[in-house]
Scaffold this motif. Structure first.
Motif, PDB file in Angstrom:
ATOM      1  N   GLY C 733       0.802  -1.221   0.000  1.00  5.87           N
ATOM      2  CA  GLY C 733       0.000   0.000   0.000  1.00  5.87           C
ATOM      3  C   GLY C 733       0.832   1.266   0.000  1.00  5.87           C
ATOM      4  N   ARG C 734       2.044   1.194  -0.540  1.00  5.50           N
ATOM      5  CA  ARG C 734       2.907   2.380  -0.542  1.00  5.50           C
ATOM      6  C   ARG C 734       2.624   3.217  -1.785  1.00  5.50           C
ATOM      7  NH1 ARG C 734       8.557   0.332   2.229  1.00  5.50           N
ATOM      8  NH2 ARG C 734       7.582  -0.043   4.257  1.00  5.50           N
ATOM      9  N   SER C 736       3.528   6.091  -2.695  1.00  2.00           N
ATOM     10  CA  SER C 736       4.543   6.922  -3.349  1.00  2.00           C
ATOM     11  C   SER C 736       5.479   6.064  -4.195  1.00  2.00           C
ATOM     12  CB  SER C 736       5.341   7.707  -2.314  1.00  2.00           C
ATOM     13  OG  SER C 736       6.158   6.829  -1.598  1.00  2.00           O
ATOM     14  N   ILE C 737       5.230   4.761  -4.252  1.00  2.00           N
ATOM     15  CA  ILE C 737       6.032   3.928  -5.150  1.00  2.00           C
ATOM     16  C   ILE C 737       5.229   3.620  -6.408  1.00  2.00           C
ATOM     17  CG2 ILE C 737       7.102   1.668  -5.430  1.00  2.00           C
ATOM     18  CD1 ILE C 737       7.726   1.772  -2.409  1.00  2.00           C
ATOM     19  N   ASN C 882      19.673  13.824  -7.911  1.00  2.00           N
ATOM     20  CA  ASN C 882      20.499  15.032  -7.758  1.00  2.00           C
ATOM     21  C   ASN C 882      21.082  15.126  -6.361  1.00  2.00           C
ATOM     22  OD1 ASN C 882      19.862  15.691 -10.357  1.00  2.00           O
ATOM     23  ND2 ASN C 882      18.064  16.900  -9.754  1.00  2.00           N
ATOM     24  N   HIS C 883      20.326  14.600  -5.391  1.00  2.00           N
ATOM     25  CA  HIS C 883      20.865  14.546  -4.024  1.00  2.00           C
ATOM     26  C   HIS C 883      21.114  13.082  -3.656  1.00  2.00           C
ATOM     27  CE1 HIS C 883      19.036  18.704  -2.859  1.00  2.00           C
ATOM     28  NE2 HIS C 883      19.885  18.750  -3.864  1.00  2.00           N
ATOM     29  N   ALA C 884      21.999  12.470  -4.425  1.00  2.00           N
ATOM     30  CA  ALA C 884      22.181  11.024  -4.302  1.00  2.00           C
ATOM     31  C   ALA C 884      22.742  10.652  -2.939  1.00  2.00           C
ATOM     32  CB  ALA C 884      23.110  10.535  -5.394  1.00  2.00           C
ATOM     33  N   PRO C 885      22.018   9.843  -2.182  1.00  2.00           N
ATOM     34  CA  PRO C 885      22.538   9.426  -0.872  1.00  2.00           C
ATOM     35  C   PRO C 885      23.758   8.518  -1.006  1.00  2.00           C
ATOM     36  CG  PRO C 885      20.325   8.550  -1.247  1.00  2.00           C
ATOM     37  CD  PRO C 885      20.717   9.271  -2.485  1.00  2.00           C
ATOM     38  N   ASN C 919      22.668   2.507   1.281  1.00  2.00           N
ATOM     39  CA  ASN C 919      22.020   3.798   1.453  1.00  2.00           C
ATOM     40  C   ASN C 919      21.188   4.192   0.245  1.00  2.00           C
ATOM     41  OD1 ASN C 919      21.485   5.878   3.185  1.00  2.00           O
ATOM     42  ND2 ASN C 919      23.149   7.175   2.425  1.00  2.00           N
ATOM     43  N   CYS C 920      21.048   3.292  -0.713  1.00  2.00           N
ATOM     44  CA  CYS C 920      20.238   3.602  -1.896  1.00  2.00           C
ATOM     45  C   CYS C 920      18.781   3.246  -1.617  1.00  2.00           C
ATOM     46  CB  CYS C 920      20.716   2.814  -3.108  1.00  2.00           C
ATOM     47  SG  CYS C 920      19.599   2.968  -4.513  1.00  2.00           S
ATOM     48  N   PRO C 921      17.872   4.216  -1.625  1.00  2.00           N
ATOM     49  CA  PRO C 921      16.475   3.914  -1.317  1.00  2.00           C
ATOM     50  C   PRO C 921      15.849   2.988  -2.353  1.00  2.00           C
ATOM     51  CG  PRO C 921      16.860   6.287  -1.413  1.00  2.00           C
ATOM     52  CD  PRO C 921      18.071   5.628  -1.958  1.00  2.00           C
ATOM     53  N   TYR C 922      16.387   2.988  -3.567  1.00  2.00           N
ATOM     54  CA  TYR C 922      15.794   2.185  -4.640  1.00  2.00           C
ATOM     55  C   TYR C 922      16.458   0.825  -4.766  1.00  2.00           C
ATOM     56  CZ  TYR C 922      14.146   6.861  -5.693  1.00  2.00           C
ATOM     57  OH  TYR C 922      13.589   8.107  -5.600  1.00  2.00           O
ATOM     58  N   LEU C1032       9.110   7.614  -4.348  1.00  2.00           N
ATOM     59  CA  LEU C1032       9.743   8.035  -3.086  1.00  2.00           C
ATOM     60  C   LEU C1032      10.163   9.493  -3.107  1.00  2.00           C
ATOM     61  CD1 LEU C1032      12.065   4.955  -2.454  1.00  2.00           C
ATOM     62  CD2 LEU C1032       9.790   5.345  -1.528  1.00  2.00           C
ATOM     63  N   GLU C1034       9.170  11.946  -1.477  1.00  2.00           N
ATOM     64  CA  GLU C1034       9.263  12.599  -0.169  1.00  2.00           C
ATOM     65  C   GLU C1034      10.581  12.320   0.546  1.00  2.00           C
ATOM     66  OE1 GLU C1034       7.699   9.937  -0.945  1.00  2.00           O
ATOM     67  OE2 GLU C1034       6.903   8.797   0.752  1.00  2.00           O
ATOM     68  N   VAL C1035      11.320  11.334   0.070  1.00  2.00           N
ATOM     69  CA  VAL C1035      12.621  11.077   0.700  1.00  2.00           C
ATOM     70  C   VAL C1035      13.587  12.219   0.394  1.00  2.00           C
ATOM     71  CG1 VAL C1035      14.545   9.449   0.846  1.00  2.00           C
ATOM     72  CG2 VAL C1035      12.233   8.605   0.621  1.00  2.00           C
TER      73      VAL C1035
END
Lengths: 178, 462, 1071
Positions: C733-734, C736-737, C882-885, C919-922, C1032, C1034-1035
């Protein structure tokens, strides 16, 4: 020129301290004290000045901080600025927060090691150095006072013996050195 | 010379003289080692070598021999790293912080605690190295220009902060420890009969002679080093926690981490000290110097830090719900109820419940119970790190990438191996080094030695 | 002869110039000595002074020394003369045509230094309009398979062509009966050659020679049905792009059915919610297929219910099916979907299309009936342009096989591109009969199951090595040209072999032009005026077609499939298809678009049913799935049971194409199971163990081959390890994905309803709290993004992505992505840079990613897919944030941001801490766990490990070493190439000029790439339209990848309620 050294040994730190007080009041110059652990309050009596290693530590720390700051500014801002995760590194201040931990660590690193090394050098305590304590027991439970006749011209050896007797030492040992 | 209140329990039991202390500490070094020592050393050595072998296989074949995967890039490696670093906090804390607070009871334990610290940090430091895909280029983490000039490291990376933090911590602790050791080596040197031993110890003792001036410097250096080491203790684990706190992974991205990690570190550190000392005092006949009082003091530290850790757990839980962030809250629901619930709950029982038992004086004075709890706490703290690291990344943002972690036998071998190595070092230490800070203990003999407290002239002073 | 020829020393001699004559006699021309030279007083005036001379001398010495220092270059074979149109370092593209008997497409082949390394669809020519499938893109790897035959063999020993030719031609002469067994021949030239052969042997009316066409998967049912309804054994053309309502009864037309390469494009064109209309797609099927996963409505049916469903719809439309139309026993989802279908079809008569995947004549007759009822003929179905593929004549084949098995086969059996021993239901019996045939000749690339048993094996060319022509449809003539000199040492064109054996040509062997000339001749005859070179350049040539006069006539419905308690359906996977490519490691490792399982086949069963039967329904790295034994008319296989939601109850599905090389035939090392530490698994006979089991043996043989049957499923046995790239199947149920909505909502509500922006509260100028989009919030003044040079980005339309997996293979082939084998995939370590996440809707969700009720939402329930779930396919690659973690955490700055918005990896700087991957959200970063190009574990699977396979590597892309991190580079090598071309031509880059491998290969144009800073670019407009969202968001990592909300053309009251409610809420907020 020849000289005579008197090693007066006590079996208790308090005893040594009291006798030292007496002797100094009588104008005897005590040139050195050997003990198995620091005798608190002996330094002013026999006239050992406080060390300035603390100040050195501070200076070393300061150096570390400066090096860290300049270094990181050079690496990240001046020499090869890169776009890392979009984080601003246009000026040192922009990027400063990221530099705090290392600045701190490097400061401590320099201060600690700088001081330790200076300490060992000033003591001339370095790997392989010969031991200079007059009696091996001084690292166990005996306390030795070293008096040199040359440093006590005013007092004759006989008088000195007198004074020492009064302090009730544990052992007394004289050495000719030249 | 400053004295303690009479009502305080003496820190040194029995009627000891300066010479007795020397005797007690030097005996194990000068006598032949007992069979027990050889047995333990043998076992530790075998386990240690097994670990070394596994590490060689790892380096020869690739990180793939561990149980990691595309989702879980860190598991046992970094868990063990943080666990060992944590353990490595007690020593310096004891000798530095307690020194600043003039806690005399530290003197009986600080030497071995520091030894433990240093060996633990050795073990810790090994993991960041071997967990690299290409250890042979590991030196690139140092700010060295490459052959074309400008290629510097990334000072934004918490991992780089780690490099500096750990190396500083290790070397400073080492120096602090050794500076204190020098006078005691001198003692051993001056008693040594065998020529080889004499030679060795006179090299180790740097020709220390115990001059008044040297003692004067000695005390200052110890004090300043303590002053420097104290913030260091707190900084190191804070920085380790940044590895996680500065990331974007739910369950890692938590501002509470620095204090939480430091408390946890002290917690586990003291537990490990207990484990070791309770055995050592028996084995080496140091009951007079390390007794219930010391154990009780340490248990109190464990109780307090344990409570801090517990509070941190609850806070995390609450915030994850309160934040209303979907991923955050799920991360914690998953910890407690997901596939790794067992890890979470064993962490909770070991770290939150067990230390609370220390409120009962009877228990915190019982050596057997203390020993048991100290083991429990160390298990719990290992699980804490495992829970934080693995259960956070195994289910983070993208459900399609969710995965599980299963350790390979190499994972286990390397971990157990480091424990083996740790004991190899510690046993060597116990055999050849003065396990008590001789010169320091002697200074408190009169202040808090039983004999002096009972002697008539002691009371005359008050 | 002797010295009659005269060789001149040069033009001078020819011209007899005086100097020449002067010097002629001296053997050595007397040049100046050094002394003379230096003492020459004019020297000082010369431009080159002595000092300069010394300088040059010094320089050249230094240069020579430096040159000597360089490391010796190995394995480089320089061109003696530069070949025409080969510039080292520059790719050369060839047009060609792909046909392997199962799929067909017009393609472009990229060669580097004369090595084909990449295949993509040809968007400019050919009716497939650039449509390809994973098998076609991956086929380039097949060219470099080390186990392909290189020499002809006789009786298993290497023989010379001459001896074989002599033997075969004499055998043909002396034989009383000759049979030529081929797969469907769509090559006019080959047809001509066969005709000549038949004439030569049969004369006018002989019966000595017969040609039988036999396809691994037969479509005879359709042809027979059309025979009965139209009097012609044809398969008409279908045009999905005209169909407003598409009803498919078990036809997987986006993957394997008929001309999927053409249909995918047509279908995608109708799925654009912004177009004038969007098609409604209703699917009835047994196994959840790619097509079914894209349907708006999906009914779960048993294979035997196909007829019933068709009948029910016919009835609903007022027709008389003539067979039972009772759906009461079927799954409720079926009746619901059928009613929707009836409603929709009524609305869109003449603009709808019904297709059936069955090979049962009766079912196809019903389909015809229904299409006729809908007046589809002439609108969406074109009888005048028949499809020539799949001419398998099942009756003839059956008879022929019966004879062979009975031991009275022909004297000579020629086989070409067929593998009956593997694909026949009674293959083993056929094998025995085959051994009895006097002379059996196989023209085959491998000594496969069939060829291995033949007396003569004649290795033909790979498709990329040979000339050929095609007529896949009446309307189009196509050519394929060789893109590389045949690799096989002593191979020959199949066409040539036939001609030679027929005595109408001389054997030229590997480099002969026989086939070429013959094809040219055929062309000349067909198009007397046209230019062959030009046709080769375009690869196709349109042909005039005669309008069809066929009219529909009702016919008696032939026998329909029987119902059974448990029915099995045999289907084709996107990767393995009919099994022809079973030796292709890329395809073996291609995660099945629906199950995400690699390197295996399995029994699919609905989890609901599995729970009841006591099978485990979850799996991960260490916990496999239960094995079970499936029995189908006497034969049995043991396979793991996979929990596939959407599988009709009381049915199972098993994929065809597995179990190749059961007797360890040399068909390519990737077709066999490998051990954990490398090497092949061996069976008791010491042969390599095949992957999966062959279920062709279970195909029902009736009037035609039917791909369903009654089955019995045994109990759960042991556990079997499963190598799947996805072990969690719902999106929890996410929102934002994945964002999904219905056409109705999309058209009637504004963005807030179906694609709300992520907002945070902030203070406005007056100090009031206002909602602002997250994009406005930033911790620090970041590096500038807009209006500074290029900013490459990707947009992926979830509505048009069908999840076929073509992009994944294209990426693998473009970027030298290593193959890691089953065991590593099982451990969750596949290396694909681009993955396609597949999400099933759970019962907690109104649509994928939208929670039914936020209050009662249960995570536990959300983990389980619904019984018949909606599906979303979501391609995911590096988002180049652009703001790559990942960049921030790398201690050595091995991954940094380019000023064109790329998140770039410096492989040789990486020390492998894996912090970036964590640390990559994806979770798109891939780590080199081992040394894939060398470690023994991967020798059998990774093509980069043998000298031949290595030739497929793209020289523009580094092969990564052990211990470094890698990931999607947005095909940076292509970006650079594009920029270079533009620079050379002194112009700006044109939008659409740059394409990544994935966007290039995508048959549905779901992936758009381009320069986001180019305000007129496609990517810019896509990133700004109403359906655009960032996963994602909002991350706050500010990715350069956008997704377009998935729009389904369905009625979803619950979703409508939720989303329009959200709409009102937002409106309130605004006013």
């Amino acid at each position: 020129m020849s000289d005579k050294v008197i090693y007066v040994m006590y079996d208790d730190d308090e005893a040594l301290k009291d006798s030292a007080k007496k002797l100094v009041s009588k104008g005897v110059k005590i040139s050195e004290v050997f003990s198995p652990f620091p005798i608190h309050g002996i330094d002013p009596i026999i006239g050992v000045k406080n060390t300035r290693l603390g100040i050195m530590a501070f200076l070393y720390g300061l150096t570390g901080l400066t090096v860290a700051t300049l270094g990181m500014r050079f690496f990240m801002v001046t020499d090869w600025p890169m776009n890392i995760g979009g984080k601003p590194n246009f000026t040192y201040l922009d990027n400063m927060l990221a530099f705090v931990p290392i600045s701190f660590e490097f400061t401590v690193l320099c201060a600690a090691h700088g001081m330790a090394i200076t300490y060992l050098l000033r003591n001339k305590t370095l790997p392989g150095m010969p031991a200079q304590n007059p009696d091996p027991r001084t690292t166990d439970d005996k306390f030795v006072m070293e008096i040199r006749l040359n440093e006590n011209h005013g007092i004759s050896e006989a008088d000195l013996d007198e004074m020492l007797k009064e302090t009730g030492f544990f052992e007394l040992d004289k050495k000719e050195i030249n | 010379m400053q004295k303690e209140a009479a009502i305080r329990e003496p820190l040194i039991l029995g009627h000891k003289t300066y010479h007795d202390i020397t005797e007690d500490v030097c005996r194990p070094i000068e006598d032949k080692a007992p069979k027990m020592w050889y047995t333990l050393f043998g076992i530790a050595l075998i386990i240690g070598l097994y670990g070394v072998g596994s590490i060689c296989y790892l380096l020869g074949t690739g990180i793939g021999v561990w149980g990691l995967n595309k989702t879980i890039g860190w598991a046992w490696d970094i868990t063990n790293f943080v666990w060992w670093v944590g353990i490595g906090h007690a020593g310096t804390l004891i000798s530095a912080v307690l020194l600043l607070f003039r806690q005399k009871w530290r003197m009986a334990i600080n030497r071995s605690a520091e030894a433990m610290t240093i060996f633990a940090v050795f073990m810790a430091g090994m993991f960041p190295l071997i967990h690299m895909g290409r250890l042979w280029v590991g030196y690139w983490v140092l700010p060295l220009p490459n052959q074309f000039g400008s290629l510097w490291v990334n000072f934004n990376s918490p991992l780089l902060w780690d490099v500096f933090a750990i190396s500083t911590y290790l070397s400073v602790s080492l120096v602090f420890w050794y500076i204190g050791l020098i006078p005691d080596f001198a003692t051993i040197r001056d008693r040594a009969k065998k020529p080889l031993a004499k030679k060795m110890y006179s090299i180790l003792s740097f020709g220390w002679s115990g001059r008044a001036k040297h003692w004067n410097r000695f005390e200052l250096v110890s004090l300043v080093l303590a002053g420097l080491a104290t913030p260091l203790v707190f900084s190191v684990h804070s920085i380790v926690s940044f590895d996680f706190a500065t990331s974007v992974i739910p369950g890692w991205h938590t501002t509470i981490f620095p204090p939480y990690f430091v408390a946890g570190a002290v917690f586990s550190g003291f537990a490990m000290v207990q484990t070791l000392l309770l055995v050592m005092r028996k084995a080496m006949g140091l009951e007079a110097y390390i007794h219930t009082k010391h154990v009780e003091y340490m248990n109190i530290v464990i109780m307090v830090t344990g409570s801090i850790v517990g509070t941190a757990y609850i806070t995390e839980l609450f915030i994850s719900w309160y934040s209303g962030v979907e991923y955050e809250s799920y991360a914690f629901i998953n910890r407690a109820t997901g596939p790794y619930w067992w890890a979470y709950w064993s962490m909770m029982t070991c770290n939150v419940i067990s230390p609370q038992l220390m409120w009962i004086p009877k228990l915190r004075r019982s050596l057997l119970f203390t020993f048991f709890i100290s083991i429990v706490v160390n298990i719990g703290m290992w699980f804490e790190r495992y829970v934080i690291i693995v259960t956070s990344i195994h289910r983070d943002y993208i459900p399609a990438a969710w995965s599980m972690h299963f350790p390979s036998h190499i994972d286990i071998a390397v971990y157990v191996g480091t424990i083996g190595l740790f004991f190899v070092f510690f046993l060597l230490f116990a055999r050849f080094f003065p396990v008590l800070a001789l010169n320091e203990v002697k200074t408190i003999l009169k202040g808090s030695g039983q004999s002096y407290k009972e002697s008539p002239d002691y009371h005359k002073h008050h | 002869m002797g010295m009659t020829r005269k060789y001149w020393k040069g033009l001078e001699e020819l011209k007899e110039t005086p100097e020449f004559i002067k010097h002629k006699e001296q053997e050595f021309p007397n040049q100046q000595t050094i002394e003379e030279f230096l003492s020459d007083d004019k020297l000082s005036e010369t431009s080159t002074a002595r000092r300069d001379f010394l300088k040059f001398l010094g320089f050249s010495v230094a240069a020579a020394t430096l040159a000597a220092c360089e490391a010796p270059v190995t394995k480089v074979v320089p061109y003696v003369n530069k070949p025409e149109d080969v510039t080292p370092g520059m790719p050369t593209w060839y047009t060609s045509t792909y046909y392997d008997g199962n799929s067909y497409a017009s393609i472009l082949v990229k060669t580097r230094e004369a090595r084909p390394i990449f295949i993509k669809g040809n968007k400019d020519f050919g009716f497939t309009k650039g449509g390809v499938n994973p098998q076609i893109v991956a086929s380039v790897l097949g060219l470099y398979d080390g186990e392909r035959l290189t020499k002809p063999t006789a009786g298993g020993t290497v023989a010379s062509w001459s001896s074989i030719d002599k033997a075969v031609s004499s055998a043909l002469k002396s034989a009383k009966s000759v049979t030529l067994l081929t797969n469907t021949v769509i090559s006019p030239s080959m047809k001509r050659a066969i005709a000549e052969m038949s004439v030569a042997m049969n004369g006018e009316a002989g019966s000595k020679f017969q040609h039988i066409q036999y396809d691994a998967v037969s479509y005879a049912g359709m042809r027979e049905a059309n025979m009965s309804n139209f009097g012609a054994r044809i398969i008409p053309s279908y045009d999905f792009s005209k169909a407003k309502t598409i009803v498919s009864v078990d036809a997987d037309f986006l993957n394997s059915w008929l001309l999927a390469t053409e249909f995918t494009g047509q279908y995608a064109a109708t799925r654009n919610p912004d177009a004038a209309w969007m098609s409604k797609h209703i699917q009835f099927e047994t196994v959840m297929s790619i097509t079914g996963s894209n349907a708006d409505y999906r009914g779960m049916i048993k294979p035997s219910e196909q007829a019933t469903v068709l009948a029910y719809i016919i009835k609903g439309l007022g027709g008389n099916p003539g067979v039972s139309a009772d759906l009461s026993k079927a799954d409720p989802s079926t009746k619901a979907a059928a009613d929707v279908a009836i409603k929709a079809l009524k609305k869109s008569k003449k603009e709808s299309l019904v297709v059936s995947g069955s090979n049962n004549i009766g079912v196809q007759q019903l389909t015809n009936k229904l299409n006729n009822l809908l007046q589809a003929y002439g609108t969406t179905i074109d009888l005048s342009n028949p499809i020539n593929l799949f001419q398998s004549e099942d009756a003839k084949v059956a008879k022929f096989v019966k004879d062979v098995v009975a031991g009275n086969g022909p004297d000579v059996l020629l086989m070409m591109d067929v593998n009956p021993v593997y694909t026949l239901p009674n293959g083993d019996a056929f094998a025995k009969g085959l051994k009895k045939i006097k002379t059996s000749v196989a023209i085959s690339a491998y000594a496969d199951e069939t060829a291995a048993l033949c007396s003569y094996v004649c290795p033909g060319f790979h498709a990329l090595e040979s000339w050929s022509d095609f007529e896949a449809k009446a309307s189009e003539y196509a050519v394929s040209q060789p893109t590389i000199r045949p690799l096989g040492e002593d191979t020959a064109s199949a066409l040539e072999s036939l001609l030679v054996w027929n005595g109408s040509a001389v054997r030229g062997g590997k480099d002969s032009s026989v086939a070429y000339d013959y094809i040219k001749a055929t062309f000349a005859a067909k198009f007397p005026t046209a230019d062959f070179a030009m046709t080769v350049h375009n690869s196709v040539m349109p042909q005039a077609i005669v309008p069809s006069t066929l009219v529909y006539a009702d016919a008696k419905i032939a026998a329909l499939p029987k119902a059974a308690d448990v029915e099995v359906s045999f289907y084709q996977k996107a990767g393995i298809g009919t099994g022809a490519h079973a030796n292709n490691p890329w395809l073996q490792e291609l995660p099945d678009p629906i199950t995400k399982v690699t390197w295996d086949n399995y029994v699919t069963m609905n989890p609901v049913e599995m729970k009841a039967k006591g099978f485990v329904t979850t799996y991960d790295q260490e916990h496999g799935l239960n094995l079970t034994t499936v029995k189908v008319n006497g034969k049995s296989v043991t396979l793991p049971v996979y929990p596939l939601p959407g599988q009709a109850l009381n049915t199972i599905g098993i994929a065809l194409g597995y179990g190749r090389g059961a007797n360890g035939e040399k068909i390519g090392k990737a077709a066999f199971q490998t051990k954990e530490y490398g090497g092949h698994e061996l069976n008791d006979a010491g042969n390599r163990k095949p992957i999966g089991a062959n279920v062709y043996a279970m195909v029902t043989t009736g009037a035609t081959f039917e791909y369903s049957a009654a089955a019995t499923v045994g109990a759960a046995e042991g556990l079997y390890p499963i190598a799947a790239t996805q072990i969690h199947h719902t999106v929890m149920g996410r929102h934002s994905i994945v964002r999904e909505t219905t056409l109705g909502i999309y058209q009637n509500n504004d963005k807030e309803a179906y694609n709300p922006a992520h907002t945070l509260q902030k203070l406005d100028a007056h100090g009031n709290h206002v909602e602002a989009p997250v994009s406005e919030f930033d911790l620090w003044d970041a590096h500038p993004v807009e209006k500074i040079g290029h900013r490459w980005g990707i947009s992926i339309d979830l509505s048009s992505c069908i999840g076929c997996g073509t992009c994944l293979i294209a990426c693998q082939s473009e970027n030298n992505v290593p193959v890691v084998g089953k065991d590593e995939v099982r451990r969750g370590r596949e290396m694909h840079w681009l993955r396609i996440d597949r999400y099933f809707a759970s019962d907690e969700e109104a649509a994928v990613g939208t929670r039914k009720d936020k209050e009662t939402f249960s995570y536990d329930k959300a983990e389980l897919a619904a019984e018949n779930p909606k599906v979303v396919h979501m391609p995911l690659m590096c988002h180049h944030c652009n703001h790559a973690p990942c960049e921030t955490v790398c201690p050595v700055a091995a991954t940094t941001h380019s000023n064109e918005g790329l998140n770039q990896m410096a492989y040789n700087r990486c020390i492998g801490t894996r912090y970036c991957a964590n640390n990559c959200p994806y979770k798109v970063r891939r780590f080199n766990w081992f040394n894939y190009p060398a470690y023994k574990k991967f020798t059998e699977v990774n093509p980069a490990q043998d000298d031949l396979g290595r030739m497929v590597l793209n020289p523009d892309v580094t092969v990564r070493t052990r211990g470094v991190m890698e990931k999607c580079s947005l095909c940076v090598q292509r970006i650079q190439a594009t920029k270079l071309t533009a620079k050379k031509e002194a112009r700006e880059i044109i939008d659409g000029e740059f394409a990544t491998a994935c966007s290039d290969a995508c048959p549905t144009h779901a992936i758009t790439v381009g320069d986001w800073n180019d305000l007129k670019s496609m990517i810019r407009s896509k990133s700004e339209n109403n359906r655009a969202y960032q996963a994602l968001e909002e991350v706050g990592v500010k990715p350069n990848v956008w997704y377009q909300v998935k729009v389904r053309n369905e009625e979803n009251s619950l979703l409508t309620a939720i989303q329009s409610e959200a709409d009102h809420a937002s409106n309130k907020k605004h006013h």
